[in-house]
Design a protein around this motif. Sequence first.
Motif, PDB file in Angstrom:
ATOM      1  N   ARG A 390     -32.120  -2.007  -8.583  1.00 32.18           N
ATOM      2  CA  ARG A 390     -32.868  -3.244  -8.778  1.00 32.18           C
ATOM      3  C   ARG A 390     -33.522  -3.266 -10.156  1.00 32.18           C
ATOM      4  NH1 ARG A 390     -32.710  -8.283  -8.833  1.00 32.18           N
ATOM      5  NH2 ARG A 390     -34.706  -9.344  -8.635  1.00 32.18           N
ATOM      6  N   TRP A 391     -34.058  -2.144 -10.586  1.00 25.25           N
ATOM      7  CA  TRP A 391     -34.618  -2.049 -11.935  1.00 25.25           C
ATOM      8  C   TRP A 391     -33.532  -2.349 -12.979  1.00 25.25           C
ATOM      9  CZ3 TRP A 391     -39.142  -0.004 -14.601  1.00 25.25           C
ATOM     10  CH2 TRP A 391     -40.280   0.065 -13.785  1.00 25.25           C
ATOM     11  N   ALA A 392     -32.331  -1.812 -12.754  1.00 21.28           N
ATOM     12  CA  ALA A 392     -31.237  -2.069 -13.692  1.00 21.28           C
ATOM     13  C   ALA A 392     -30.930  -3.562 -13.773  1.00 21.28           C
ATOM     14  CB  ALA A 392     -29.989  -1.281 -13.265  1.00 21.28           C
ATOM     15  N   GLU A 393     -30.952  -4.242 -12.612  1.00 20.54           N
ATOM     16  CA  GLU A 393     -30.738  -5.687 -12.608  1.00 20.54           C
ATOM     17  C   GLU A 393     -31.821  -6.409 -13.408  1.00 20.54           C
ATOM     18  OE1 GLU A 393     -28.557  -6.074  -8.196  1.00 20.54           O
ATOM     19  OE2 GLU A 393     -30.558  -6.903  -8.541  1.00 20.54           O
ATOM     20  N   LEU A 394     -33.067  -5.980 -13.226  1.00 19.78           N
ATOM     21  CA  LEU A 394     -34.182  -6.619 -13.945  1.00 19.78           C
ATOM     22  C   LEU A 394     -34.080  -6.374 -15.450  1.00 19.78           C
ATOM     23  CD1 LEU A 394     -37.088  -5.757 -11.477  1.00 19.78           C
ATOM     24  CD2 LEU A 394     -36.011  -7.984 -11.811  1.00 19.78           C
ATOM     25  N   ILE A 395     -33.634  -5.182 -15.835  1.00 19.96           N
ATOM     26  CA  ILE A 395     -33.447  -4.877 -17.263  1.00 19.96           C
ATOM     27  C   ILE A 395     -32.408  -5.808 -17.875  1.00 19.96           C
ATOM     28  CG2 ILE A 395     -32.506  -3.138 -18.842  1.00 19.96           C
ATOM     29  CD1 ILE A 395     -33.838  -1.006 -17.025  1.00 19.96           C
ATOM     30  N   VAL A 396     -31.296  -6.000 -17.171  1.00 18.96           N
ATOM     31  CA  VAL A 396     -30.243  -6.887 -17.661  1.00 18.96           C
ATOM     32  C   VAL A 396     -30.736  -8.325 -17.713  1.00 18.96           C
ATOM     33  CG1 VAL A 396     -27.944  -7.822 -17.136  1.00 18.96           C
ATOM     34  CG2 VAL A 396     -28.381  -5.374 -16.871  1.00 18.96           C
ATOM     35  N   ALA A 397     -31.478  -8.744 -16.692  1.00 18.59           N
ATOM     36  CA  ALA A 397     -31.985 -10.115 -16.655  1.00 18.59           C
ATOM     37  C   ALA A 397     -32.958 -10.373 -17.811  1.00 18.59           C
ATOM     38  CB  ALA A 397     -32.677 -10.373 -15.310  1.00 18.59           C
ATOM     39  N   GLN A 398     -33.809  -9.394 -18.084  1.00 13.89           N
ATOM     40  CA  GLN A 398     -34.771  -9.558 -19.178  1.00 13.89           C
ATOM     41  C   GLN A 398     -34.062  -9.653 -20.526  1.00 13.89           C
ATOM     42  OE1 GLN A 398     -38.533  -7.420 -18.912  1.00 13.89           O
ATOM     43  NE2 GLN A 398     -38.250  -6.723 -21.017  1.00 13.89           N
ATOM     44  N   LYS A 399     -33.050  -8.832 -20.725  1.00 11.36           N
ATOM     45  CA  LYS A 399     -32.298  -8.885 -21.981  1.00 11.36           C
ATOM     46  C   LYS A 399     -31.521 -10.203 -22.084  1.00 11.36           C
ATOM     47  CE  LYS A 399     -32.416  -5.962 -24.445  1.00 11.36           C
ATOM     48  NZ  LYS A 399     -33.267  -5.708 -25.624  1.00 11.36           N
ATOM     49  N   ALA A 400     -31.057 -10.736 -20.957  1.00 10.10           N
ATOM     50  CA  ALA A 400     -30.372 -12.029 -20.961  1.00 10.10           C
ATOM     51  C   ALA A 400     -31.306 -13.138 -21.421  1.00 10.10           C
ATOM     52  CB  ALA A 400     -29.820 -12.335 -19.572  1.00 10.10           C
ATOM     53  N   LEU A 401     -32.580 -13.070 -20.994  1.00 14.09           N
ATOM     54  CA  LEU A 401     -33.565 -14.057 -21.443  1.00 14.09           C
ATOM     55  C   LEU A 401     -33.799 -13.950 -22.942  1.00 14.09           C
ATOM     56  CD1 LEU A 401     -36.196 -13.867 -18.538  1.00 14.09           C
ATOM     57  CD2 LEU A 401     -34.570 -15.710 -19.012  1.00 14.09           C
ATOM     58  N   GLU A 402     -33.837 -12.733 -23.454  1.00 16.81           N
ATOM     59  CA  GLU A 402     -33.991 -12.537 -24.901  1.00 16.81           C
ATOM     60  C   GLU A 402     -32.819 -13.150 -25.655  1.00 16.81           C
ATOM     61  OE1 GLU A 402     -34.806  -8.571 -26.253  1.00 16.81           O
ATOM     62  OE2 GLU A 402     -36.006  -8.096 -24.468  1.00 16.81           O
ATOM     63  N   ALA A 403     -31.596 -12.934 -25.141  1.00 17.98           N
ATOM     64  CA  ALA A 403     -30.410 -13.481 -25.793  1.00 17.98           C
ATOM     65  C   ALA A 403     -30.441 -15.008 -25.778  1.00 17.98           C
ATOM     66  CB  ALA A 403     -29.150 -12.967 -25.101  1.00 17.98           C
ATOM     67  N   ALA A 404     -30.898 -15.581 -24.664  1.00 22.49           N
ATOM     68  CA  ALA A 404     -30.975 -17.044 -24.573  1.00 22.49           C
ATOM     69  C   ALA A 404     -32.011 -17.595 -25.536  1.00 22.49           C
ATOM     70  CB  ALA A 404     -31.288 -17.441 -23.134  1.00 22.49           C
ATOM     71  N   SER A 405     -33.160 -16.905 -25.627  1.00 23.16           N
ATOM     72  CA  SER A 405     -34.217 -17.357 -26.532  1.00 23.16           C
ATOM     73  C   SER A 405     -33.784 -17.265 -27.984  1.00 23.16           C
ATOM     74  CB  SER A 405     -35.489 -16.520 -26.315  1.00 23.16           C
ATOM     75  OG  SER A 405     -35.954 -16.658 -24.985  1.00 23.16           O
ATOM     76  N   ALA A 406     -33.045 -16.215 -28.335  1.00 27.45           N
ATOM     77  CA  ALA A 406     -32.602 -16.020 -29.710  1.00 27.45           C
ATOM     78  C   ALA A 406     -31.358 -16.848 -30.041  1.00 27.45           C
ATOM     79  CB  ALA A 406     -32.316 -14.537 -29.959  1.00 27.45           C
ATOM     80  N   GLY A 407     -30.727 -17.439 -29.010  1.00 29.07           N
ATOM     81  CA  GLY A 407     -29.540 -18.248 -29.231  1.00 29.07           C
ATOM     82  C   GLY A 407     -28.334 -17.464 -29.698  1.00 29.07           C
ATOM     83  N   THR A 408     -28.214 -16.222 -29.250  1.00 29.12           N
ATOM     84  CA  THR A 408     -27.083 -15.388 -29.687  1.00 29.12           C
ATOM     85  C   THR A 408     -25.778 -15.750 -28.984  1.00 29.12           C
ATOM     86  OG1 THR A 408     -27.487 -13.701 -27.980  1.00 29.12           O
ATOM     87  CG2 THR A 408     -28.680 -13.473 -30.080  1.00 29.12           C
ATOM     88  N   GLY A 409     -25.866 -16.434 -27.840  1.00 35.85           N
ATOM     89  CA  GLY A 409     -24.668 -16.778 -27.080  1.00 35.85           C
ATOM     90  C   GLY A 409     -24.137 -15.635 -26.234  1.00 35.85           C
ATOM     91  N   GLN A 410     -24.863 -14.513 -26.217  1.00 32.58           N
ATOM     92  CA  GLN A 410     -24.421 -13.363 -25.410  1.00 32.58           C
ATOM     93  C   GLN A 410     -24.732 -13.605 -23.928  1.00 32.58           C
ATOM     94  OE1 GLN A 410     -26.762 -10.759 -28.176  1.00 32.58           O
ATOM     95  NE2 GLN A 410     -25.075  -9.313 -27.808  1.00 32.58           N
ATOM     96  N   ARG A 411     -23.801 -13.152 -23.088  1.00 32.77           N
ATOM     97  CA  ARG A 411     -23.975 -13.304 -21.635  1.00 32.77           C
ATOM     98  C   ARG A 411     -24.157 -11.918 -21.016  1.00 32.77           C
ATOM     99  NH1 ARG A 411     -18.774 -16.317 -19.608  1.00 32.77           N
ATOM    100  NH2 ARG A 411     -17.846 -14.580 -20.757  1.00 32.77           N
ATOM    101  N   LEU A 412     -25.263 -11.750 -20.312  1.00 37.98           N
ATOM    102  CA  LEU A 412     -25.534 -10.483 -19.633  1.00 37.98           C
ATOM    103  C   LEU A 412     -25.756 -10.803 -18.154  1.00 37.98           C
ATOM    104  CD1 LEU A 412     -27.190 -10.387 -22.632  1.00 37.98           C
ATOM    105  CD2 LEU A 412     -27.295  -7.984 -21.915  1.00 37.98           C
ATOM    106  N   THR A 413     -25.003 -10.125 -17.308  1.00 34.82           N
ATOM    107  CA  THR A 413     -25.039 -10.464 -15.892  1.00 34.82           C
ATOM    108  C   THR A 413     -24.871  -9.213 -15.042  1.00 34.82           C
ATOM    109  OG1 THR A 413     -24.090 -11.965 -14.253  1.00 34.82           O
ATOM    110  CG2 THR A 413     -22.541 -10.819 -15.677  1.00 34.82           C
ATOM    111  N   ALA A 414     -25.101  -9.360 -13.735  1.00 36.77           N
ATOM    112  CA  ALA A 414     -24.937  -8.254 -12.785  1.00 36.77           C
ATOM    113  C   ALA A 414     -24.036  -8.697 -11.647  1.00 36.77           C
ATOM    114  CB  ALA A 414     -26.291  -7.810 -12.236  1.00 36.77           C
ATOM    115  N   VAL A 415     -23.260  -7.758 -11.138  1.00 35.99           N
ATOM    116  CA  VAL A 415     -22.387  -8.006  -9.992  1.00 35.99           C
ATOM    117  C   VAL A 415     -22.834  -7.091  -8.862  1.00 35.99           C
ATOM    118  CG1 VAL A 415     -20.028  -8.050  -9.141  1.00 35.99           C
ATOM    119  CG2 VAL A 415     -20.481  -8.526 -11.538  1.00 35.99           C
ATOM    120  N   ARG A 416     -23.200  -7.687  -7.764  1.00 36.91           N
ATOM    121  CA  ARG A 416     -23.735  -6.922  -6.633  1.00 36.91           C
ATOM    122  C   ARG A 416     -22.762  -7.009  -5.468  1.00 36.91           C
ATOM    123  NH1 ARG A 416     -29.075  -9.431  -4.628  1.00 36.91           N
ATOM    124  NH2 ARG A 416     -29.945  -8.670  -6.591  1.00 36.91           N
ATOM    125  N   PHE A 417     -22.369  -5.878  -4.911  1.00 38.71           N
ATOM    126  CA  PHE A 417     -21.480  -5.895  -3.747  1.00 38.71           C
ATOM    127  C   PHE A 417     -21.799  -4.729  -2.830  1.00 38.71           C
ATOM    128  CE2 PHE A 417     -19.157  -4.314  -7.492  1.00 38.71           C
ATOM    129  CZ  PHE A 417     -18.976  -2.992  -7.140  1.00 38.71           C
TER     130      PHE A 417
END
Length: 589
Positions: A390-417
């Motif tokens: 869960r921490w790993a998911e939150l780390i990825v989500a936080q970095k995704a917000l940074e990418a969105a704010s900076a407008g880098t166009g990078q996509r960071l996501t998690a796959v849960r199964f």
Amino acid sequence: MRYGQWTPPTNLFDFLLILSAPLVAIPIFVRLGLYRAVIRYLPERALWTTIQATTLATLCWVLVIFLSQISLKFVVPRSVPILYWALATIAIGGSRFIAKKLLWPNSGNRQQNKPIAIYGAGEAGAQLANALRRQGTHRIVAFLDDSRTLHGRDVASIRVFPPSAVPMLAEQYGVEEVILSIPTLTAARRREIVTAIGGHGVKIRTVPPVTDLVDGRYLVSQIREIDIDELLGRSSVPPVPELLRSMIEGKAIMVTGAGGSIGSELCRLIVKLAPKSLILFEANEFALYKIERELSGKDATNVIPVLGSIVDRQRVDICMGQHAPDVVFHAAAHKHVPLIEANALEGIRNNVMGTRIVVDAAYAHGVSTFVLISSDKAVRPTNVMGATKRWAELIVAQKALEAASAGTGQRLTAVRFGNVLGSNGSVVPLFKEQIAKGGPVTLTDPTMTRYFMSIHEASELIVQAGALSHGGDIFLLDMGSPVLIRDLAENMIQLAGLTVRSADHPDGDIDIVVTGKRPGEKMFEELFYDDASVETTDHPKIRRSPKENTISITRPYAELMAWVEAQDEAKARDCLFKVIAVEETKISA
């Protein structure tokens, strides 16, 4: 023979009449293939071909005699053609089988090795029976079929019985194995068959589709065990080719944990999709050697093995800087629940800090898509493994917000199964090992349930989820209904041709023993925190949950790493679960 005394031919006509018999018969025998058969591999049913050939030859000879009688006015006794037919059949057929028996005395005995039954008396079953006869390693005792119109009849010279006859066949004929040969068999029907006949001490196996046998893609020797995932009661999720190609084709792909069960299957899928290069990042030298050797040269893919750990920041940074991946699949993780519970600090260091290092490097080097392989244990976790995920998911989500704010166009996501069948450390290899040793099969709790999927299906989901990502979202496969672990154990015992020993069946082969729940183990797994927030995607069985990212973990992460550095497991655990509790409170609110 007709007159009961030896009367040799006395004139030219008698000799010509006798000579006419082989002159008529030999062309017929040639045409029907009696001289093409290899005696060593002559099947018993070849006797029927011999009878056909001698019958046709006799009829043609009778016609020659009839025409001769009309023109030359002599009489041949009517019993002579009958005697000729009988003698020819015995001599021609008997000589071949006697030669086979004398010259190759063991060739026929091989069929007595293992008595089996074939489930399915249709075209596929008949072709399988013929193939097994040619191979000569099995004795086919019976067909089993659901169709009542076939019961008691013979198919390919083999009697057809109802499925309820399995106990009788096992007792009277020694049937040890049933081979399923029904091309259109559904997973639900397969499960019913295994349940119905698997409890009688017979082993159940299956075959590839007969079209594959005909096309030469399989050998009869590849009659295989039934995979347990064929009995899960859920259909596999078909991939969308466009999603797979858009993620991989012509791109540099990096996979961390490339030598693991999920990572290696992911790599096998990727090389089929024409990437520009595939970077294998793995800490285990032997695992890296195996997967690199397997993949090298396949489909002209440039496979780059990199030996290193995800907790080595410099190694990860150099790797990404040197090879410039477009896509990163982060599969490296410690995932065995009891082991991580006993080694919490190492689990936190690898799963949390390692993920942070890989995410930071991917962001810094402009990786366009980053996909974290997570777990359903990350939902309301009760163990260190789930909490670190869960921490790993939150780390990825936080970095995704940074990418969105900076407008880098990078996509960071998690796959849960859910659980992956056959992966390292999963319950299926454990059950197989216990069954091979004669039991007992150990369960922590008979009412425990889990979601399951195949490794190949998981790898396809991971790739497609990356293509569907908007950044910061979490994807999950529609995995159907959870499976009762006890049912899984019983199915595996039955597939091995054994029976479960219980109070009702004290003569069974394998005990199922309940050992009690292990530390941190959950009775059931969940897929989402909030089902109401689930969204559909372009893939019919992949769902998205974008609303689970609620808190920042920058300061908690620094505190957690401080406790890990200080080797204070109690404080690290407290910090780990405290953040989870805060987040769950916000989600509930």
